[in-house]
Design a protein around this motif. Structure first.
Motif, PDB file in Angstrom:
ATOM      1  N   GLU A 288      12.263   7.218   0.811  1.00  0.00           N
ATOM      2  CA  GLU A 288      12.378   7.119   2.268  1.00  0.00           C
ATOM      3  C   GLU A 288      11.987   5.729   2.744  1.00  0.00           C
ATOM      4  O   GLU A 288      12.605   5.176   3.659  1.00  0.00           O
ATOM      5  N   ILE A 289      10.970   5.125   2.131  1.00  0.00           N
ATOM      6  CA  ILE A 289      10.584   3.755   2.476  1.00  0.00           C
ATOM      7  C   ILE A 289      11.753   2.806   2.248  1.00  0.00           C
ATOM      8  O   ILE A 289      12.070   1.960   3.088  1.00  0.00           O
ATOM      9  N   GLU A 290      12.413   2.966   1.111  1.00  0.00           N
ATOM     10  CA  GLU A 290      13.538   2.073   0.798  1.00  0.00           C
ATOM     11  C   GLU A 290      14.693   2.298   1.761  1.00  0.00           C
ATOM     12  O   GLU A 290      15.319   1.347   2.242  1.00  0.00           O
ATOM     13  N   PHE A 291      14.988   3.576   2.070  1.00  0.00           N
ATOM     14  CA  PHE A 291      16.113   3.870   2.967  1.00  0.00           C
ATOM     15  C   PHE A 291      15.842   3.380   4.383  1.00  0.00           C
ATOM     16  O   PHE A 291      16.672   2.700   4.992  1.00  0.00           O
ATOM     17  N   LEU A 292      14.677   3.722   4.920  1.00  0.00           N
ATOM     18  CA  LEU A 292      14.388   3.406   6.315  1.00  0.00           C
ATOM     19  C   LEU A 292      14.135   1.927   6.549  1.00  0.00           C
ATOM     20  O   LEU A 292      14.624   1.338   7.514  1.00  0.00           O
ATOM     21  N   PHE A 293      13.353   1.331   5.660  1.00  0.00           N
ATOM     22  CA  PHE A 293      12.839  -0.006   5.931  1.00  0.00           C
ATOM     23  C   PHE A 293      13.474  -1.097   5.076  1.00  0.00           C
ATOM     24  O   PHE A 293      13.148  -2.274   5.234  1.00  0.00           O
ATOM     25  N   GLY A 294      14.355  -0.723   4.142  1.00  0.00           N
ATOM     26  CA  GLY A 294      14.983  -1.729   3.292  1.00  0.00           C
ATOM     27  C   GLY A 294      14.016  -2.385   2.341  1.00  0.00           C
ATOM     28  O   GLY A 294      14.265  -3.480   1.835  1.00  0.00           O
ATOM     29  N   SER A 295      12.866  -1.735   2.103  1.00  0.00           N
ATOM     30  CA  SER A 295      11.815  -2.321   1.271  1.00  0.00           C
ATOM     31  C   SER A 295      11.746  -1.601  -0.065  1.00  0.00           C
ATOM     32  O   SER A 295      11.294  -0.456  -0.134  1.00  0.00           O
ATOM     33  N   ASN A 296      12.225  -2.250  -1.110  1.00  0.00           N
ATOM     34  CA  ASN A 296      12.125  -1.681  -2.450  1.00  0.00           C
ATOM     35  C   ASN A 296      10.796  -2.123  -3.057  1.00  0.00           C
ATOM     36  O   ASN A 296      10.700  -3.173  -3.673  1.00  0.00           O
ATOM     37  N   LEU A 297       9.783  -1.304  -2.848  1.00  0.00           N
ATOM     38  CA  LEU A 297       8.433  -1.671  -3.285  1.00  0.00           C
ATOM     39  C   LEU A 297       8.183  -1.352  -4.750  1.00  0.00           C
ATOM     40  O   LEU A 297       7.145  -1.702  -5.289  1.00  0.00           O
ATOM     41  N   GLY A 298       9.154  -0.672  -5.385  1.00  0.00           N
ATOM     42  CA  GLY A 298       8.857  -0.108  -6.695  1.00  0.00           C
ATOM     43  C   GLY A 298       7.986   1.099  -6.438  1.00  0.00           C
ATOM     44  O   GLY A 298       8.430   2.111  -5.915  1.00  0.00           O
ATOM     45  N   ILE A 299       6.719   0.999  -6.739  1.00  0.00           N
ATOM     46  CA  ILE A 299       5.756   2.033  -6.385  1.00  0.00           C
ATOM     47  C   ILE A 299       4.362   1.434  -6.550  1.00  0.00           C
ATOM     48  O   ILE A 299       4.108   0.697  -7.506  1.00  0.00           O
ATOM     49  N   ARG A 300       3.483   1.687  -5.605  1.00  0.00           N
ATOM     50  CA  ARG A 300       2.137   1.133  -5.687  1.00  0.00           C
ATOM     51  C   ARG A 300       1.333   1.870  -6.757  1.00  0.00           C
ATOM     52  O   ARG A 300       1.338   3.102  -6.815  1.00  0.00           O
ATOM     53  N   GLU A 301       0.596   1.118  -7.564  1.00  0.00           N
ATOM     54  CA  GLU A 301      -0.205   1.742  -8.612  1.00  0.00           C
ATOM     55  C   GLU A 301      -1.253   2.680  -8.023  1.00  0.00           C
ATOM     56  O   GLU A 301      -1.544   3.735  -8.598  1.00  0.00           O
ATOM     57  N   ARG A 302      -1.817   2.333  -6.880  1.00  0.00           N
ATOM     58  CA  ARG A 302      -2.847   3.188  -6.293  1.00  0.00           C
ATOM     59  C   ARG A 302      -2.280   4.544  -5.899  1.00  0.00           C
ATOM     60  O   ARG A 302      -2.981   5.556  -5.924  1.00  0.00           O
ATOM     61  N   ASP A 303      -0.979   4.586  -5.541  1.00  0.00           N
ATOM     62  CA  ASP A 303      -0.349   5.865  -5.215  1.00  0.00           C
ATOM     63  C   ASP A 303      -0.082   6.683  -6.480  1.00  0.00           C
ATOM     64  O   ASP A 303      -0.145   7.915  -6.459  1.00  0.00           O
TER      65      ASP A 303
END
Length: 385
Positions: A288-303
């Motif tokens: 959803e982050i990638e779809f809504l915000f165009g931000s491909n974060l990969g995934i945060r290690e803390r998550d």
């Protein structure tokens, strides 16, 4: 008082940082039959990355709201609490009521108000989407009568605005009837996420406080899973200070899904899930982050670590492989996906498969990474079996 001063100082310095990134653009408006100037802010790094898209924020009342909104957006992005945004500011006409007001006898927008509404929808947003790399997520931000105008975009049969940020709203006496006519249930049909922020304030007149409170009480009874209502109340001595508090409070809620998993989010949404559901929750969050915000974060290690305990301790760790595969899907360069798959195979005594997976993960790591030693120890331990 000190905390507020630090925030003000930070945003003050941010102004110098973004001052060179403001683009002045004159839009020849066929709808308004005149030229209107807009100011466009492009976030740091926009020119360097030709692929990445950014959420779009349209800020009304730019003469006093734009700098404050940009400053907060820079701060939130720097703290990884929100994505970087493309922001366009629209200054109101000298005759303010011509842009944003309403007929006091009916609450309806005047002909001039409708023209400005269409100008924003069909010319400003169209120009921004045609000329800049915007993601599908659009915010409208306004104060006073502009906040009232923003609520009218809720009437669109096909919603195209994601967040309606209405600061110190000045509503007509008919606002309750108007909201009923918007048929907010239609948002449930949309595969998207929406936010409506309004704030009341102790500095408002008693009449204005009552009007906003009645609307907020009505909105509080709504139960729409993808339409998030944020009813805020700010204790302050002036409307100006209410604005400075409302912007970051609105951003905190609107971009909550973007932030790393907080303790509250974990306790509310994750801790009681099964491993499969926890894995799905984490995957859906980043999709959803990638779809809504165009931000491909990969995934945060803390998550990843936030969900790890559920996957390992519940159901005998039988879903470690699914967990690892999900991580590799979202973040293929991370060694953690390989680690969890290797751990799954090791727990099932499939030593060769586990060793292979640990080696793949180790090959992705920087030798200076302190965690690389643990990976290598796994390889040595299984290699001797």
């Amino acid at each position: 008082m000190i905390k507020k001063s630090v925030t003000v100082i930070f945003i003050f310095f941010c102004f110098f940082g973004f001052s060179q990134k403001i683009i002045n653009k004159n839009i020849e408006s066929e709808i308004l039959e005149t030229t209107r100037n807009v100011k466009i802010y492009l976030p740091q790094g926009y020119e360097k990355d030709s692929i990445k898209n950014y959420p779009l924020a349209v800020v009304f009342d730019a003469e006093y709201l734009l700098d404050a909104y940009i400053g907060n957006s820079v701060l939130f992005a720097a703290k990884d609490k929100a994505p970087k945004q493309i922001i366009v500011g629209i200054s109101m006409s000298k005759t303010r009521k011509k842009d944003t007001y309403f007929d006091v006898n009916t609450g309806n927008l005047t002909a001039d108000n409708i023209a400005f509404y269409q100008f924003v929808k069909d010319e400003v947003i169209f120009y921004m989407e045609s000329n800049f790399r915007t993601s599908p997520f659009i915010s409208l931000v306004g104060e006073g009568t502009s906040a009232n105008l923003i609520t009218h975009y809720l009437s669109e049969n096909k919603p195209f605005i994601n967040s309606y940020i209405c600061i110190n709203p000045t509503f007509s006496d008919f606002v309750g009837q108007q909201f009923q006519s918007y048929n907010l249930q239609k948002f449930l049909k949309e595969d998207n996420t929406f936010y409506l922020y309004t704030n009341n304030a102790s500095s408002f007149s008693s009449k204005k406080q009552t009007k906003i409170s009645e609307l907020q009480n009505g909105l509080a009874s709504l139960e729409l899973k993808n339409f998030n209502v944020i009813n805020d109340t700010i204790k302050t001595s002036s409307s100006v200070s209410a604005i400075s508090e409302a912007i970051p409070r609105a951003l905190t809620n609107v971009f909550e899904i973007y932030s790393a998993i907080s303790k509250d989010e974990f306790n509310k949404n994750i801790k009681d899930l099964s491993p499969i559901d926890a894995i799905a929750y984490l995957e859906n969050k980043y999709l959803e982050i990638e779809f809504l915000f165009g931000s491909n974060l990969g995934i945060r290690e803390r998550d990843i670590y936030a969900v790890e305990k559920i996957v390992i301790e519940k159901e005998n760790g039988d879903h470690l492989r699914e967990f690892g595969r999900m991580i590799l899907k979202l973040f293929p360069t991370s060694p953690l996906g390989d680690y969890y798959i290797g751990r799954y195979y090791e727990s099932g005594k499939q030593i060769k498969k586990a060793l292979k997976q640990y080696k793949i993960g180790y090959g992705k790591m920087d030798p200076t990474d302190p965690n690389s030693d643990a990976f290598y120890e796994n390889i040595l331990r299984l290699g001797g079996m």
